[in-house]
Design an enzyme around this catalytic site. Structure first.
Site, PDB file in Angstrom:
ATOM      1  N   ASP A 268     -58.375  -1.183  10.650  1.00  0.00           N
ATOM      2  CA  ASP A 268     -58.764  -0.685  11.970  1.00  0.00           C
ATOM      3  C   ASP A 268     -58.161   0.694  12.221  1.00  0.00           C
ATOM      4  OD1 ASP A 268     -59.589  -0.332  14.560  1.00  0.00           O
ATOM      5  OD2 ASP A 268     -58.258  -1.853  15.447  1.00  0.00           O
ATOM      6  N   LYS A 275     -56.872   5.931  16.219  1.00  0.00           N
ATOM      7  CA  LYS A 275     -55.490   5.569  16.541  1.00  0.00           C
ATOM      8  C   LYS A 275     -54.545   6.687  16.098  1.00  0.00           C
ATOM      9  CE  LYS A 275     -55.908   0.531  15.930  1.00  0.00           C
ATOM     10  NZ  LYS A 275     -55.558   0.122  17.294  1.00  0.00           N
ATOM     11  N   ASP A 286     -55.290  -6.317  10.498  1.00  0.00           N
ATOM     12  CA  ASP A 286     -56.233  -6.609  11.579  1.00  0.00           C
ATOM     13  C   ASP A 286     -57.286  -7.650  11.185  1.00  0.00           C
ATOM     14  OD1 ASP A 286     -56.738  -6.212  14.239  1.00  0.00           O
ATOM     15  OD2 ASP A 286     -58.145  -4.560  13.935  1.00  0.00           O
ATOM     16  N   ASP A 345     -62.179   1.571  19.538  1.00  0.00           N
ATOM     17  CA  ASP A 345     -61.006   0.830  19.069  1.00  0.00           C
ATOM     18  C   ASP A 345     -60.964  -0.588  19.650  1.00  0.00           C
ATOM     19  OD1 ASP A 345     -58.704   0.424  17.648  1.00  0.00           O
ATOM     20  OD2 ASP A 345     -57.396   1.561  19.002  1.00  0.00           O
ATOM     21  N   GLU A 347     -62.831  -3.006  19.010  1.00  0.00           N
ATOM     22  CA  GLU A 347     -63.890  -3.440  18.092  1.00  0.00           C
ATOM     23  C   GLU A 347     -63.855  -4.933  17.800  1.00  0.00           C
ATOM     24  OE1 GLU A 347     -61.007  -2.409  17.110  1.00  0.00           O
ATOM     25  OE2 GLU A 347     -60.546  -3.937  15.610  1.00  0.00           O
ATOM     26  N   ARG A 349     -63.491  -7.577  19.603  1.00  0.00           N
ATOM     27  CA  ARG A 349     -64.299  -8.406  20.500  1.00  0.00           C
ATOM     28  C   ARG A 349     -65.784  -8.307  20.154  1.00  0.00           C
ATOM     29  NH1 ARG A 349     -61.856  -5.315  25.566  1.00  0.00           N
ATOM     30  NH2 ARG A 349     -60.124  -5.326  24.113  1.00  0.00           N
TER      31      ARG A 349
HETATM   32  N1  BES Z   1     -56.408  -4.351  16.295  1.00  0.00           N
HETATM   33  C1  BES Z   1     -56.104  -3.814  17.561  1.00  0.00           C
HETATM   34  C2  BES Z   1     -55.020  -4.591  18.293  1.00  0.00           C
HETATM   35  C3  BES Z   1     -53.675  -4.593  17.630  1.00  0.00           C
HETATM   36  C4  BES Z   1     -52.747  -3.618  17.959  1.00  0.00           C
HETATM   37  C5  BES Z   1     -53.332  -5.569  16.725  1.00  0.00           C
HETATM   38  C6  BES Z   1     -51.518  -3.621  17.359  1.00  0.00           C
HETATM   39  C7  BES Z   1     -52.091  -5.571  16.139  1.00  0.00           C
HETATM   40  C8  BES Z   1     -51.186  -4.604  16.452  1.00  0.00           C
HETATM   41  C9  BES Z   1     -57.354  -3.797  18.439  1.00  0.00           C
HETATM   42  O1  BES Z   1     -58.540  -3.621  17.761  1.00  0.00           O
HETATM   43  C10 BES Z   1     -57.216  -2.660  19.385  1.00  0.00           C
HETATM   44  O2  BES Z   1     -57.194  -1.549  18.927  1.00  0.00           O
HETATM   45  N2  BES Z   1     -57.128  -2.962  20.666  1.00  0.00           N
HETATM   46  C11 BES Z   1     -56.997  -1.976  21.660  1.00  0.00           C
HETATM   47  C12 BES Z   1     -57.974  -2.321  22.751  1.00  0.00           C
HETATM   48  C13 BES Z   1     -58.139  -1.258  23.784  1.00  0.00           C
HETATM   49  C14 BES Z   1     -58.812  -0.041  23.195  1.00  0.00           C
HETATM   50  C15 BES Z   1     -58.939  -1.830  24.914  1.00  0.00           C
HETATM   51  C16 BES Z   1     -55.570  -2.007  22.166  1.00  0.00           C
HETATM   52  O3  BES Z   1     -55.003  -3.086  22.291  1.00  0.00           O
HETATM   53  O4  BES Z   1     -55.017  -0.933  22.397  1.00  0.00           O
HETATM   54 ZN    ZN Z   2     -58.610  -4.227  15.808  1.00  0.00          ZN
HETATM   55 MN    MN Z   3     -58.998  -1.576  17.432  1.00  0.00          MN
END
Ligand code: BES
Ligand code: ZN
Ligand code: MN
Length: 499
Positions: A268, A275, A286, A345, A347, A349
Protein backbone atom coordinates in the site's frame (compact mmCIF):
# COMPACT_ATOMS: atom_id res chain seq x y z
CA UNK A 1 11.11 -26.14 10.86
CA UNK A 2 9.00 -25.56 13.94
CA UNK A 3 10.21 -26.86 17.26
CA UNK A 4 9.54 -30.57 17.91
CA UNK A 5 7.48 -31.05 21.05
CA UNK A 6 6.88 -34.28 22.90
CA UNK A 7 5.48 -35.26 26.29
CA UNK A 8 6.94 -37.80 28.67
CA UNK A 9 6.36 -38.95 32.23
CA UNK A 10 10.08 -39.15 32.93
CA UNK A 11 12.88 -36.76 32.02
CA UNK A 12 15.23 -37.73 29.17
CA UNK A 13 18.60 -39.40 29.79
CA UNK A 14 20.37 -36.37 28.43
CA UNK A 15 19.47 -32.86 27.28
CA UNK A 16 21.07 -29.45 27.02
CA UNK A 17 18.75 -27.65 29.37
CA UNK A 18 16.20 -28.34 32.09
CA UNK A 19 13.54 -25.70 32.48
CA UNK A 20 11.92 -25.38 35.89
CA UNK A 21 8.90 -23.15 36.17
CA UNK A 22 8.24 -21.57 39.54
CA UNK A 23 5.70 -19.19 41.00
CA UNK A 24 6.33 -16.52 43.60
CA UNK A 25 6.83 -19.26 46.18
CA UNK A 26 10.17 -19.87 44.43
CA UNK A 27 9.74 -23.61 44.86
CA UNK A 28 10.21 -25.34 41.51
CA UNK A 29 9.94 -29.12 41.43
CA UNK A 30 13.64 -30.06 41.31
CA UNK A 31 13.17 -33.77 42.01
CA UNK A 32 14.75 -34.68 38.66
CA UNK A 33 18.10 -33.30 39.81
CA UNK A 34 20.70 -34.86 42.06
CA UNK A 35 20.65 -33.47 45.57
CA UNK A 36 23.79 -31.47 44.93
CA UNK A 37 22.40 -29.93 41.75
CA UNK A 38 19.06 -29.16 43.36
CA UNK A 39 20.86 -27.39 46.20
CA UNK A 40 22.89 -25.45 43.66
CA UNK A 41 19.72 -24.23 41.89
CA UNK A 42 18.04 -23.35 45.19
CA UNK A 43 21.18 -21.46 46.19
CA UNK A 44 21.21 -19.57 42.91
CA UNK A 45 17.57 -18.59 43.38
CA UNK A 46 18.32 -17.36 46.88
CA UNK A 47 21.35 -15.32 45.90
CA UNK A 48 19.71 -13.74 42.85
CA UNK A 49 17.85 -11.19 44.92
CA UNK A 50 15.98 -9.74 41.97
CA UNK A 51 14.57 -13.09 40.91
CA UNK A 52 11.13 -13.23 42.52
CA UNK A 53 9.44 -15.79 40.29
CA UNK A 54 7.56 -13.03 38.51
CA UNK A 55 6.37 -13.72 34.99
CA UNK A 56 9.00 -12.50 32.56
CA UNK A 57 11.87 -13.37 34.91
CA UNK A 58 14.40 -16.08 34.11
CA UNK A 59 17.47 -17.39 35.89
CA UNK A 60 20.07 -19.50 34.15
CA UNK A 61 22.22 -21.90 36.25
CA UNK A 62 24.95 -24.20 34.83
CA UNK A 63 24.69 -27.68 36.37
CA UNK A 64 27.46 -30.03 37.51
CA UNK A 65 28.45 -32.76 35.04
CA UNK A 66 26.68 -35.77 36.60
CA UNK A 67 23.19 -34.44 35.83
CA UNK A 68 20.96 -35.26 32.85
CA UNK A 69 20.97 -31.61 31.80
CA UNK A 70 23.93 -29.31 31.31
CA UNK A 71 22.05 -26.24 32.49
CA UNK A 72 18.93 -25.25 34.38
CA UNK A 73 16.74 -22.28 33.60
CA UNK A 74 14.26 -21.25 36.25
CA UNK A 75 11.37 -19.40 34.69
CA UNK A 76 8.95 -17.20 36.64
CA UNK A 77 5.22 -17.84 36.43
CA UNK A 78 4.06 -15.04 38.74
CA UNK A 79 0.95 -15.75 40.81
CA UNK A 80 0.41 -19.51 40.56
CA UNK A 81 -3.24 -19.15 41.57
CA UNK A 82 -3.81 -17.09 38.45
CA UNK A 83 -1.80 -19.32 36.12
CA UNK A 84 -3.84 -20.37 33.11
CA UNK A 85 -3.43 -21.36 29.47
CA UNK A 86 -2.60 -17.83 28.32
CA UNK A 87 -0.12 -17.05 31.08
CA UNK A 88 1.59 -20.39 30.48
CA UNK A 89 1.91 -19.63 26.77
CA UNK A 90 3.60 -16.37 27.65
CA UNK A 91 5.93 -18.10 30.09
CA UNK A 92 6.77 -20.64 27.38
CA UNK A 93 7.45 -17.85 24.91
CA UNK A 94 9.66 -16.03 27.38
CA UNK A 95 11.70 -19.18 27.86
CA UNK A 96 12.86 -19.04 24.28
CA UNK A 97 15.36 -16.14 24.46
CA UNK A 98 17.41 -17.55 27.41
CA UNK A 99 17.23 -21.05 25.93
CA UNK A 100 18.47 -19.76 22.61
CA UNK A 101 21.16 -17.60 24.22
CA UNK A 102 22.48 -20.70 26.00
CA UNK A 103 22.77 -22.49 22.64
CA UNK A 104 20.56 -25.30 23.95
CA UNK A 105 19.16 -27.61 21.25
CA UNK A 106 17.16 -29.87 23.53
CA UNK A 107 15.25 -29.11 26.70
CA UNK A 108 13.11 -30.82 29.32
CA UNK A 109 10.35 -28.76 30.89
CA UNK A 110 9.16 -29.19 34.46
CA UNK A 111 5.99 -27.41 35.48
CA UNK A 112 4.22 -27.32 38.85
CA UNK A 113 2.00 -30.45 39.04
CA UNK A 114 -1.25 -28.49 39.28
CA UNK A 115 -0.58 -27.04 35.82
CA UNK A 116 -0.50 -30.45 34.13
CA UNK A 117 -3.78 -29.72 32.34
CA UNK A 118 -2.34 -26.70 30.54
CA UNK A 119 1.21 -28.01 30.01
CA UNK A 120 0.66 -28.11 26.24
CA UNK A 121 0.21 -24.34 26.25
CA UNK A 122 3.72 -23.79 27.63
CA UNK A 123 5.10 -25.77 24.69
CA UNK A 124 2.90 -23.84 22.27
CA UNK A 125 4.23 -20.51 23.55
CA UNK A 126 7.79 -21.73 23.15
CA UNK A 127 7.09 -22.87 19.60
CA UNK A 128 5.33 -19.67 18.55
CA UNK A 129 8.16 -17.56 19.96
CA UNK A 130 10.84 -19.65 18.26
CA UNK A 131 9.55 -18.65 14.81
CA UNK A 132 12.16 -17.12 12.51
CA UNK A 133 12.04 -15.85 8.94
CA UNK A 134 15.37 -16.40 7.21
CA UNK A 135 14.17 -17.16 3.69
CA UNK A 136 15.85 -14.05 2.30
CA UNK A 137 19.25 -14.36 3.98
CA UNK A 138 22.11 -14.88 1.56
CA UNK A 139 23.87 -18.21 1.08
CA UNK A 140 26.67 -17.61 3.56
CA UNK A 141 24.37 -16.26 6.23
CA UNK A 142 22.03 -19.22 5.75
CA UNK A 143 24.90 -21.68 6.13
CA UNK A 144 26.00 -19.92 9.30
CA UNK A 145 22.46 -19.94 10.68
CA UNK A 146 22.10 -23.64 9.91
CA UNK A 147 25.21 -24.36 11.99
CA UNK A 148 24.23 -22.17 14.93
CA UNK A 149 22.81 -24.18 17.83
CA UNK A 150 19.15 -23.38 18.46
CA UNK A 151 16.29 -25.01 20.35
CA UNK A 152 15.00 -27.93 18.27
CA UNK A 153 13.44 -30.47 20.57
CA UNK A 154 11.59 -30.02 23.84
CA UNK A 155 10.14 -32.67 26.12
CA UNK A 156 7.45 -31.58 28.51
CA UNK A 157 7.34 -33.69 31.65
CA UNK A 158 3.66 -34.31 32.31
CA UNK A 159 1.54 -36.66 34.39
CA UNK A 160 -1.01 -37.49 31.70
CA UNK A 161 1.23 -37.67 28.63
CA UNK A 162 -1.38 -39.04 26.21
CA UNK A 163 -3.87 -36.30 27.07
CA UNK A 164 -1.17 -33.63 26.87
CA UNK A 165 0.01 -34.89 23.45
CA UNK A 166 -3.54 -34.82 22.14
CA UNK A 167 -4.00 -31.32 23.51
CA UNK A 168 -0.78 -30.15 21.89
CA UNK A 169 -1.76 -31.66 18.55
CA UNK A 170 -4.89 -29.53 18.58
CA UNK A 171 -2.90 -26.42 19.48
CA UNK A 172 -0.23 -27.21 16.89
CA UNK A 173 -2.85 -27.05 14.11
CA UNK A 174 -3.46 -23.46 15.12
CA UNK A 175 0.26 -22.77 15.37
CA UNK A 176 0.79 -24.04 11.82
CA UNK A 177 -1.82 -21.56 10.65
CA UNK A 178 -0.16 -18.74 12.59
CA UNK A 179 3.27 -19.57 11.15
CA UNK A 180 1.95 -19.66 7.60
CA UNK A 181 0.23 -16.30 8.10
CA UNK A 182 3.50 -14.86 9.44
CA UNK A 183 5.47 -16.18 6.46
CA UNK A 184 3.02 -14.51 4.09
CA UNK A 185 3.18 -11.17 5.91
CA UNK A 186 6.98 -11.25 6.14
CA UNK A 187 7.49 -12.05 2.47
CA UNK A 188 8.81 -9.06 0.51
CA UNK A 189 6.26 -7.39 -1.78
CA UNK A 190 8.34 -7.86 -4.92
CA UNK A 191 7.77 -11.59 -4.51
CA UNK A 192 4.34 -11.57 -2.88
CA UNK A 193 1.92 -9.81 -5.21
CA UNK A 194 -1.66 -10.72 -6.11
CA UNK A 195 -0.98 -13.45 -8.67
CA UNK A 196 1.96 -15.07 -6.85
CA UNK A 197 0.04 -14.84 -3.58
CA UNK A 198 -3.01 -16.53 -5.11
CA UNK A 199 -0.83 -19.38 -6.39
CA UNK A 200 0.90 -19.74 -3.02
CA UNK A 201 -2.49 -20.08 -1.31
CA UNK A 202 -3.60 -22.78 -3.74
CA UNK A 203 -0.32 -24.67 -3.37
CA UNK A 204 -0.51 -24.69 0.42
CA UNK A 205 -4.23 -25.33 0.96
CA UNK A 206 -5.25 -27.69 -1.84
CA UNK A 207 -3.22 -30.64 -0.51
CA UNK A 208 -5.02 -30.17 2.82
CA UNK A 209 -8.39 -30.67 1.12
CA UNK A 210 -9.43 -27.02 0.83
CA UNK A 211 -11.11 -26.10 -2.45
CA UNK A 212 -9.36 -23.07 -3.90
CA UNK A 213 -10.67 -20.95 -6.74
CA UNK A 214 -8.73 -18.00 -8.14
CA UNK A 215 -10.71 -15.18 -9.75
CA UNK A 216 -8.41 -13.27 -12.09
CA UNK A 217 -8.89 -9.65 -13.15
CA UNK A 218 -10.93 -10.66 -16.22
CA UNK A 219 -13.33 -12.69 -14.10
CA UNK A 220 -13.49 -9.86 -11.57
CA UNK A 221 -14.46 -7.54 -14.40
CA UNK A 222 -17.30 -9.77 -15.55
CA UNK A 223 -18.48 -9.94 -11.97
CA UNK A 224 -18.52 -6.15 -11.83
CA UNK A 225 -15.94 -5.77 -9.09
CA UNK A 226 -15.23 -2.17 -10.02
CA UNK A 227 -14.08 -1.15 -6.54
CA UNK A 228 -11.40 -3.81 -6.04
CA UNK A 229 -10.25 -3.42 -9.65
CA UNK A 230 -9.86 0.35 -9.24
CA UNK A 231 -7.48 -0.16 -6.32
CA UNK A 232 -5.24 -2.42 -8.38
CA UNK A 233 -5.42 -0.61 -11.71
CA UNK A 234 -2.31 1.50 -11.14
CA UNK A 235 -0.13 -1.56 -10.71
CA UNK A 236 1.43 -3.82 -13.34
CA UNK A 237 0.44 -6.68 -11.02
CA UNK A 238 -3.26 -7.26 -11.60
CA UNK A 239 -5.71 -7.91 -8.75
CA UNK A 240 -7.04 -11.31 -7.78
CA UNK A 241 -9.69 -12.72 -5.49
CA UNK A 242 -9.15 -16.14 -3.96
CA UNK A 243 -12.11 -18.16 -2.73
CA UNK A 244 -11.44 -21.03 -0.32
CA UNK A 245 -13.95 -23.63 0.79
CA UNK A 246 -13.80 -26.13 3.62
CA UNK A 247 -16.82 -28.41 4.00
CA UNK A 248 -16.27 -30.14 7.30
CA UNK A 249 -19.87 -30.48 8.49
CA UNK A 250 -20.48 -34.15 7.72
CA UNK A 251 -23.81 -34.79 6.05
CA UNK A 252 -24.64 -31.13 6.24
CA UNK A 253 -22.71 -30.04 3.17
CA UNK A 254 -25.57 -27.79 2.18
CA UNK A 255 -25.99 -26.02 5.52
CA UNK A 256 -25.17 -22.31 5.25
CA UNK A 257 -21.46 -21.70 5.77
CA UNK A 258 -19.78 -19.13 7.92
CA UNK A 259 -17.56 -16.75 6.00
CA UNK A 260 -14.22 -15.05 6.51
CA UNK A 261 -13.08 -12.16 4.36
CA UNK A 262 -9.58 -10.67 4.28
CA UNK A 263 -7.96 -7.49 2.98
CA UNK A 264 -4.95 -8.46 0.92
CA UNK A 265 -3.28 -5.27 -0.25
CA UNK A 266 0.13 -6.72 -1.03
CA UNK A 267 1.67 -3.26 -0.90
CA UNK A 268 0.00 0.00 0.00
CA UNK A 269 1.85 3.06 -1.29
CA UNK A 270 -1.35 5.05 -0.79
CA UNK A 271 -1.61 5.41 -4.58
CA UNK A 272 -1.96 8.96 -5.94
CA UNK A 273 -2.74 10.06 -2.35
CA UNK A 274 0.75 8.76 -1.67
CA UNK A 275 2.04 7.96 1.81
CA UNK A 276 5.14 9.59 3.29
CA UNK A 277 8.26 7.51 2.56
CA UNK A 278 9.37 7.02 6.18
CA UNK A 279 8.27 3.57 7.26
CA UNK A 280 6.51 2.83 3.99
CA UNK A 281 8.33 -0.52 3.80
CA UNK A 282 6.03 -1.75 6.57
CA UNK A 283 3.11 -1.48 4.15
CA UNK A 284 4.01 -4.94 2.88
CA UNK A 285 1.97 -6.01 5.91
CA UNK A 286 -1.21 -4.54 4.43
CA UNK A 287 -2.24 -8.03 3.43
CA UNK A 288 -2.28 -9.11 7.09
CA UNK A 289 -6.05 -9.59 7.14
CA UNK A 290 -5.91 -11.94 4.19
CA UNK A 291 -2.94 -13.78 5.72
CA UNK A 292 -4.93 -14.36 8.90
CA UNK A 293 -7.83 -15.73 6.85
CA UNK A 294 -5.53 -18.03 4.88
CA UNK A 295 -3.76 -19.15 8.06
CA UNK A 296 -7.14 -19.84 9.63
CA UNK A 297 -8.16 -22.01 6.68
CA UNK A 298 -4.90 -23.92 7.05
CA UNK A 299 -5.57 -24.46 10.76
CA UNK A 300 -9.17 -25.59 10.15
CA UNK A 301 -8.15 -28.03 7.43
CA UNK A 302 -5.20 -29.38 9.43
CA UNK A 303 -7.42 -30.29 12.35
CA UNK A 304 -10.30 -31.33 10.09
CA UNK A 305 -12.80 -28.88 11.53
CA UNK A 306 -16.42 -30.03 11.41
CA UNK A 307 -17.71 -26.70 10.17
CA UNK A 308 -18.62 -25.43 6.71
CA UNK A 309 -16.46 -22.43 6.03
CA UNK A 310 -16.00 -20.24 3.00
CA UNK A 311 -13.28 -17.62 2.83
CA UNK A 312 -12.38 -14.95 0.34
CA UNK A 313 -9.36 -12.69 0.16
CA UNK A 314 -9.16 -9.60 -2.04
CA UNK A 315 -5.65 -9.15 -3.41
CA UNK A 316 -4.44 -5.93 -5.00
CA UNK A 317 -1.38 -3.69 -5.08
CA UNK A 318 -2.06 0.01 -4.50
CA UNK A 319 0.35 1.93 -6.74
CA UNK A 320 0.50 5.41 -8.27
CA UNK A 321 0.94 5.41 -12.06
CA UNK A 322 -0.54 6.79 -15.26
CA UNK A 323 -3.16 4.06 -14.94
CA UNK A 324 -3.91 4.60 -11.27
CA UNK A 325 -7.32 5.57 -9.97
CA UNK A 326 -7.59 9.17 -8.85
CA UNK A 327 -9.14 11.17 -6.06
CA UNK A 328 -12.34 12.40 -7.64
CA UNK A 329 -13.02 9.22 -9.60
CA UNK A 330 -16.42 7.62 -9.17
CA UNK A 331 -16.34 3.83 -9.35
CA UNK A 332 -19.07 1.20 -9.32
CA UNK A 333 -18.89 -1.66 -6.87
CA UNK A 334 -20.17 -5.19 -7.47
CA UNK A 335 -23.14 -4.37 -5.22
CA UNK A 336 -24.07 -1.65 -7.74
CA UNK A 337 -23.36 1.16 -5.29
CA UNK A 338 -21.30 3.98 -6.73
CA UNK A 339 -18.35 5.30 -4.72
CA UNK A 340 -16.67 8.67 -4.96
CA UNK A 341 -12.96 8.23 -4.32
CA UNK A 342 -11.74 11.05 -2.11
CA UNK A 343 -8.49 9.45 -1.05
CA UNK A 344 -6.79 6.59 -2.90
CA UNK A 345 -5.14 5.58 0.38
CA UNK A 346 -8.53 4.51 1.77
CA UNK A 347 -8.30 1.48 -0.53
CA UNK A 348 -8.85 -1.44 1.83
CA UNK A 349 -12.55 -0.74 2.23
CA UNK A 350 -12.93 -0.77 -1.56
CA UNK A 351 -11.33 -4.20 -1.88
CA UNK A 352 -13.41 -5.49 1.03
CA UNK A 353 -16.65 -4.07 -0.38
CA UNK A 354 -16.47 -6.32 -3.45
CA UNK A 355 -15.22 -9.34 -1.50
CA UNK A 356 -18.11 -8.95 0.97
CA UNK A 357 -20.64 -8.62 -1.85
CA UNK A 358 -19.30 -11.66 -3.68
CA UNK A 359 -19.38 -13.92 -0.66
CA UNK A 360 -22.94 -12.90 0.26
CA UNK A 361 -24.30 -13.22 -3.29
CA UNK A 362 -22.62 -16.50 -4.01
CA UNK A 363 -22.61 -18.33 -0.67
CA UNK A 364 -25.37 -16.83 1.50
CA UNK A 365 -23.34 -17.21 4.70
CA UNK A 366 -25.07 -17.10 8.07
CA UNK A 367 -22.23 -15.12 9.56
CA UNK A 368 -19.32 -13.08 8.19
CA UNK A 369 -16.13 -11.90 9.85
CA UNK A 370 -13.78 -9.67 7.91
CA UNK A 371 -10.20 -8.93 8.86
CA UNK A 372 -8.22 -5.97 7.64
CA UNK A 373 -5.29 -3.71 8.41
CA UNK A 374 -7.79 -1.01 7.65
CA UNK A 375 -6.95 2.20 9.48
CA UNK A 376 -4.16 4.05 11.22
CA UNK A 377 -6.95 5.43 13.40
CA UNK A 378 -7.43 2.11 15.20
CA UNK A 379 -3.78 2.35 16.25
CA UNK A 380 -4.36 5.86 17.56
CA UNK A 381 -7.24 4.49 19.63
CA UNK A 382 -5.92 1.13 20.84
CA UNK A 383 -2.19 1.03 20.09
CA UNK A 384 -0.65 -2.37 19.47
CA UNK A 385 -2.23 -4.40 22.28
CA UNK A 386 -5.89 -4.63 21.40
CA UNK A 387 -7.56 -5.25 18.08
CA UNK A 388 -10.64 -3.12 17.41
CA UNK A 389 -13.67 -5.27 16.70
CA UNK A 390 -17.04 -4.10 15.40
CA UNK A 391 -20.03 -6.42 15.58
CA UNK A 392 -23.70 -6.05 14.68
CA UNK A 393 -24.71 -8.92 16.97
CA UNK A 394 -24.20 -9.18 20.74
CA UNK A 395 -24.19 -12.96 20.76
CA UNK A 396 -21.43 -13.09 18.16
CA UNK A 397 -19.49 -10.46 20.09
CA UNK A 398 -19.78 -12.53 23.27
CA UNK A 399 -18.54 -15.66 21.51
CA UNK A 400 -15.62 -13.80 19.92
CA UNK A 401 -14.65 -12.25 23.24
CA UNK A 402 -14.63 -15.68 24.92
CA UNK A 403 -12.58 -17.24 22.13
CA UNK A 404 -10.05 -14.42 22.18
CA UNK A 405 -9.70 -14.65 25.96
CA UNK A 406 -8.82 -18.31 25.56
CA UNK A 407 -6.03 -17.61 23.07
CA UNK A 408 -4.76 -14.35 24.51
CA UNK A 409 -5.39 -12.33 21.34
CA UNK A 410 -7.02 -9.29 22.87
CA UNK A 411 -10.01 -7.60 21.25
CA UNK A 412 -11.93 -4.47 22.20
CA UNK A 413 -15.45 -3.71 21.01
CA UNK A 414 -15.88 -0.62 18.87
CA UNK A 415 -19.17 1.05 17.94
CA UNK A 416 -21.28 0.67 14.82
CA UNK A 417 -23.69 3.57 14.45
CA UNK A 418 -26.08 5.08 11.98
CA UNK A 419 -24.06 8.32 12.22
CA UNK A 420 -20.87 6.62 10.95
CA UNK A 421 -22.81 5.05 8.11
CA UNK A 422 -24.33 8.41 7.17
CA UNK A 423 -20.91 10.04 7.27
CA UNK A 424 -19.87 7.92 4.29
CA UNK A 425 -22.65 9.10 1.96
CA UNK A 426 -21.52 11.23 -0.97
CA UNK A 427 -23.16 14.23 -2.61
CA UNK A 428 -22.56 13.05 -6.14
CA UNK A 429 -22.40 9.25 -5.71
CA UNK A 430 -23.95 6.75 -3.31
CA UNK A 431 -20.93 6.62 -1.06
CA UNK A 432 -17.52 8.19 -0.61
CA UNK A 433 -14.44 6.38 0.67
CA UNK A 434 -13.39 9.08 3.15
CA UNK A 435 -15.65 10.31 5.94
CA UNK A 436 -16.70 13.96 6.25
CA UNK A 437 -14.79 14.16 9.53
CA UNK A 438 -11.53 12.96 7.94
CA UNK A 439 -9.31 11.23 10.48
CA UNK A 440 -11.59 11.71 13.47
CA UNK A 441 -13.10 8.38 14.36
CA UNK A 442 -11.51 6.98 11.21
CA UNK A 443 -11.77 3.35 12.29
CA UNK A 444 -15.49 3.79 13.00
CA UNK A 445 -16.32 5.54 9.74
CA UNK A 446 -14.37 2.82 7.88
CA UNK A 447 -16.59 0.23 9.58
CA UNK A 448 -19.59 2.41 8.72
CA UNK A 449 -18.52 2.26 5.06
CA UNK A 450 -18.29 -1.55 5.15
CA UNK A 451 -21.71 -1.78 6.78
CA UNK A 452 -23.21 -0.38 3.56
CA UNK A 453 -22.16 -3.65 1.93
CA UNK A 454 -23.66 -6.01 4.50
CA UNK A 455 -27.07 -7.43 3.58
CA UNK A 456 -29.87 -6.97 6.04
CA UNK A 457 -30.09 -9.69 8.71
CA UNK A 458 -26.55 -10.96 8.09
CA UNK A 459 -24.56 -11.38 11.28
CA UNK A 460 -21.28 -9.57 10.72
CA UNK A 461 -18.13 -8.50 12.45
CA UNK A 462 -15.18 -6.42 11.28
CA UNK A 463 -11.73 -6.79 12.86
CA UNK A 464 -9.37 -3.85 12.28
CA UNK A 465 -6.01 -5.52 12.85
CA UNK A 466 -3.81 -2.59 11.71
CA UNK A 467 -2.21 -2.40 15.17
CA UNK A 468 -1.89 -6.11 15.88
CA UNK A 469 -0.85 -7.74 12.59
CA UNK A 470 2.72 -6.49 12.78
CA UNK A 471 5.26 -6.31 15.62
CA UNK A 472 7.86 -3.55 15.63
CA UNK A 473 9.70 -5.52 18.31
CA UNK A 474 9.45 -8.91 20.00
CA UNK A 475 6.52 -9.77 22.26
CA UNK A 476 6.27 -12.86 24.50
CA UNK A 477 4.82 -15.23 21.91
CA UNK A 478 5.03 -13.12 18.77
CA UNK A 479 8.46 -12.21 17.46
CA UNK A 480 9.16 -9.07 15.41
CA UNK A 481 7.39 -8.92 12.03
CA UNK A 482 4.12 -10.54 11.00
CA UNK A 483 2.23 -11.85 14.04
CA UNK A 484 -0.50 -14.12 12.64
CA UNK A 485 -2.90 -12.30 14.97
CA UNK A 486 -6.49 -13.63 14.99
CA UNK A 487 -5.75 -17.05 13.49
CA UNK A 488 -6.00 -18.85 16.80
CA UNK A 489 -8.90 -16.83 18.20
CA UNK A 490 -10.98 -17.47 15.10
CA UNK A 491 -10.02 -21.13 15.00
CA UNK A 492 -11.23 -21.29 18.61
CA UNK A 493 -14.43 -19.43 17.71
CA UNK A 494 -15.20 -21.90 14.93
CA UNK A 495 -14.61 -24.84 17.25
CA UNK A 496 -16.68 -23.41 20.11
CA UNK A 497 -19.61 -21.97 18.17
CA UNK A 498 -19.91 -23.61 14.75
CA UNK A 499 -18.95 -27.29 15.10
N1 BES B 1 -3.24 0.22 5.21
C1 BES B 1 -3.62 1.47 5.73
C2 BES B 1 -3.85 1.44 7.24
C3 BES B 1 -2.64 1.12 8.06
C4 BES B 1 -1.83 2.14 8.53
C5 BES B 1 -2.34 -0.18 8.39
C6 BES B 1 -0.73 1.85 9.29
C7 BES B 1 -1.24 -0.47 9.17
C8 BES B 1 -0.44 0.54 9.61
C9 BES B 1 -4.91 1.95 5.06
O1 BES B 1 -5.07 1.55 3.76
C10 BES B 1 -4.87 3.44 5.07
O2 BES B 1 -4.02 3.99 4.43
N2 BES B 1 -5.80 4.05 5.78
C11 BES B 1 -5.88 5.45 5.86
C12 BES B 1 -7.33 5.82 5.66
C13 BES B 1 -7.56 7.28 5.48
C14 BES B 1 -6.97 7.77 4.18
C15 BES B 1 -9.04 7.52 5.53
C16 BES B 1 -5.40 5.87 7.24
O3 BES B 1 -5.68 5.18 8.21
O4 BES B 1 -4.69 6.87 7.32
ZN1 ZN C 1 -4.14 -0.18 3.18
MN1 MN D 1 -4.11 2.85 2.38
Amino acid sequence: MPLTVSFAAKFPAKCDCAIFAAGRDLKPDLSALSKGAADLVRGAIKSAKNFKGESGQALSVPLPKNNFAARAIVIGLGDLKKADAVSLEKAGGRTFPPLNAAGAESAAIFLPKKLDGVAAHFALGLRLRSYTYHAYKGKDAKAKLAKKPKPKKVTVIAGKTAAASKHYKRLAAGAGGVEFARDLVNMPPNDLYPDSYAKTIAKELKPLGVQVEILDDKKMKTLGMGAALAVGQGSARKPRMVVMKWNGAKGKAKSAPIAFVGKGVTFDTGGISIKPSAGMEDMKMDMGGSAAVVGLMKALATRKSRANVVAIVGLAENMPSHNAYRPGDVITSMAGKTIEVLNTDAEGRLVLADALTYVQKKHKPKMIIDLATLTGAIMVGLGFEYCGVFANDDKLWGAMEKASEKTGEKIWRMPLDEAYRKEMESNIADLKNLGSLGRWGGACSAAGFLEHFIDEKVTWSHWDIAGTAWNKSDKPVTPKGGTGFAVRALDQLVEDSYE
